[in-house]
Design an enzyme around this catalytic site. Structure first.
Site, PDB file in Angstrom:
ATOM      1  N   LYS A 253       1.229  -1.238  -0.162  1.00 56.17           N
ATOM      2  CA  LYS A 253       0.035  -0.317  -0.009  1.00 56.17           C
ATOM      3  C   LYS A 253       0.846   1.289  -0.156  1.00 56.17           C
ATOM      4  O   LYS A 253       1.941   0.915   0.744  1.00 56.17           O
ATOM      5  CB  LYS A 253      -0.828  -0.042   1.179  1.00 56.17           C
TER       6      LYS A 253
HETATM    7  N1  GLU Z   1      -7.398   0.379  -2.695  1.00 57.52           N
HETATM    8  C1  GLU Z   1      -7.905  -1.615  -2.546  1.00 57.52           C
HETATM    9  C2  GLU Z   1      -8.111  -2.399  -1.816  1.00 57.52           C
HETATM   10  O1  GLU Z   1      -7.617  -1.725  -0.385  1.00 57.52           O
HETATM   11  C3  GLU Z   1      -8.291  -2.428  -3.994  1.00 57.52           C
HETATM   12  C4  GLU Z   1      -6.646  -2.323  -4.205  1.00 57.52           C
HETATM   13  C5  GLU Z   1      -6.116  -2.868  -5.646  1.00 57.52           C
HETATM   14  O2  GLU Z   1      -7.090  -3.422  -6.886  1.00 57.52           O
HETATM   15  O3  GLU Z   1      -5.010  -4.163  -5.803  1.00 57.52           O
HETATM   16  O4  GLU Z   1      -8.334  -3.407  -1.579  1.00 57.52           O
END
Ligand code: GLU
Length: 418
Positions: free
Chosen positions: A106
């Site tokens: 992240k």
């Molecule tokens: N930001 C989204 C989540 O928290 C999607 C992450 C992604 O598609 O890699 O799951």
């Protein structure tokens, strides 16, 4: 108001709780509680008036035992090192519970994007992409959208990466626009899995979704799509909120109309089908069958949890309940479908996008939605199996029991490396 929970400590306590039901050594569990690495960087860009401004940014690569690190990038003033670490851990266990061959990561930039022009945001995004370049790649780390980022930012990151690498590699990032290599169904995927998981939970609990009342806290991409889809399944959306406040109509309202009103005015507040204006906390504590928290972490703390009256909670947001709130809700028999399963549709369709990019082949929206449904239903079944086998009170712990075991197996099967 109790003190704000640190999301990284919340993640670690969720892992500790599940570990008591697992036959995994403390040394391995310790490894699974910390990110492998965290990039902290300072991005300096030129404002439109010629001044320079510095922004702090992070990327946490939590675990790559099951595949490339995967997870979004958020733009928010509350972004911090610990928040990004927690979110990257949740991604690790999210990709594991839905059993897609990816790890967890992240990123984030500390910024309120509303205060900047599109040109400034493009310079900032490209500057971040330049910093990320050595650590990302379709087999290394694959970012995606998160809070306040979307197709536009993903297209810029893809373009920056491909330009600097002198290649075409659309699978370096997901959540792109369709013409830039995005997937059908990606925009709706988070809201879709939130309601599919709710449907499975209602079925498991022998509750009728038809006519069930629903409150949605947060009306961004995940929240409003969940509201639209649950309405189509026959439930009644009675309340919704965003950062400006909430709306309520005990007889229900059209969730698509509420979104149109938000597009026109900036908020759901003032929507003509609303009977009453209520606060965000009131939305979270309404007497409804299903509550969908779809905003940020820590929306429900221990104090507020005491007033929650919903029977089922499907977490569209990441980390909306603190561990102390979880304990209170467990005592009240509220069935909480954890974020790592409920909102996993986003990363699951990101995975489908990545597969399509690598195949240089596009799937129909129908295929994407069908395969997503299979993934979510299978993950829910795995959760229920662990829930019943271990006689657990808390579905979140059941999800972590399954997910941690999968990550630990991949780690142990790989053997040791000096
Ligand atoms: N930001 C989204 C989540 O928290 C999607 C992450 C992604 O598609 O890699 O799951």
């Amino acid at each position: 108001m109790s003190e704000e929970a640190n999301p990284f400590e919340s993640l670690q306590s969720q892992i500790d709780e599940a570990a008591t039901y697992l036959d995994i050594g403390d040394d391995v569990i310790e490894r699974l509680k910390h990110p492998e690495r965290v990039l902290e960087t300072n991005l300096t860009i030129e404002r439109d008036d010629g001044d320079l401004e510095r922004f702090k940014a992070f990327r946490s690569q939590f675990n790559g035992d099951r595949g490339p690190y995967k997870g979004g990038i958020r733009y928010h003033p509350q972004v911090s090192r610990d928040e990004v670490k927690a979110l990257s851990g949740w991604m690790t266990y999210k990709t594991a519970i839905v059993d897609i061959p990816l790890g967890g990561g992240k990123g984030g930039i500390v910024i309120n994007p509303d205060d900047y022009s599109e040109a400034e945001l493009e310079r900032l995004t490209r500057s971040f992409a330049k910093e990320l370049r050595p650590m990302i790649g379709e087999d290394r780390d694959v970012p995606a959208p998160d809070v306040n980022t979307g197709q536009r930012e993903m297209n810029w990151i893809k373009d920056t990466y491909e330009t600097l690498e002198n290649t075409t590699e659309p699978g370096v990032i997901t959540g792109k626009a369709l013409d830039s290599g995005g997937s059908e169904g990606r925009v709706e995927a988070t809201g879709r899995s939130t309601v599919l998981a709710a449907r499975e939970a209602f079925d498991y609990l022998d509750k009728d979704l038809e006519g069930a009342t629903v409150a949605v806290q947060g009306y961004g991409n995940a929240g409003w799509i969940a509201a639209k889809l649950i309405d189509r399944m026959g439930a009644t959306v009675v309340a919704a909120s965003d950062s400006s406040g909430g709306i309520y109509n005990p007889d229900g309202f059209d969730p698509v109309g509420a979104k149109q009103h938000k597009n026109e005015t900036g908020s759901v507040v003032g929507y003509s089908e609303s009977e009453e204006e209520i606060t965000n906390d009131e939305v979270l504590t309404l007497d409804v069958d299903l509550l969908i928290p779809a905003a940020l972490e820590n929306a429900v703390d221990e104090d507020l949890a005491k007033d929650v009256k919903a029977d089922v909670i499907s977490e569209a947001a990441n980390g909306p309940l603190t561990p102390a709130a979880d304990d209170v809700l467990e005592g009240k028999d509220v069935f909480v479908i954890p974020d790592i399963l409920a909102n996993a549709g986003g990363v699951t369709v990101s995975y489908f996008e990545w597969v399509q990019n690598r195949q240089r082949f596009s799937w129909s929206e129908e295929r994407v939605n069908d395969e997503l449904e299979t993934v979510i239903v299978d993950a829910f079944d795995a959760l229920v199996e662990a829930y019943e086998e271990n006689d657990l009170e808390n579905p979140r712990t059941a999800a972590y029991v399954v997910a941690i075991q999968r990550v630990a197996d991949a780690f142990e099967e790989a053997g040791s490396w000096p």
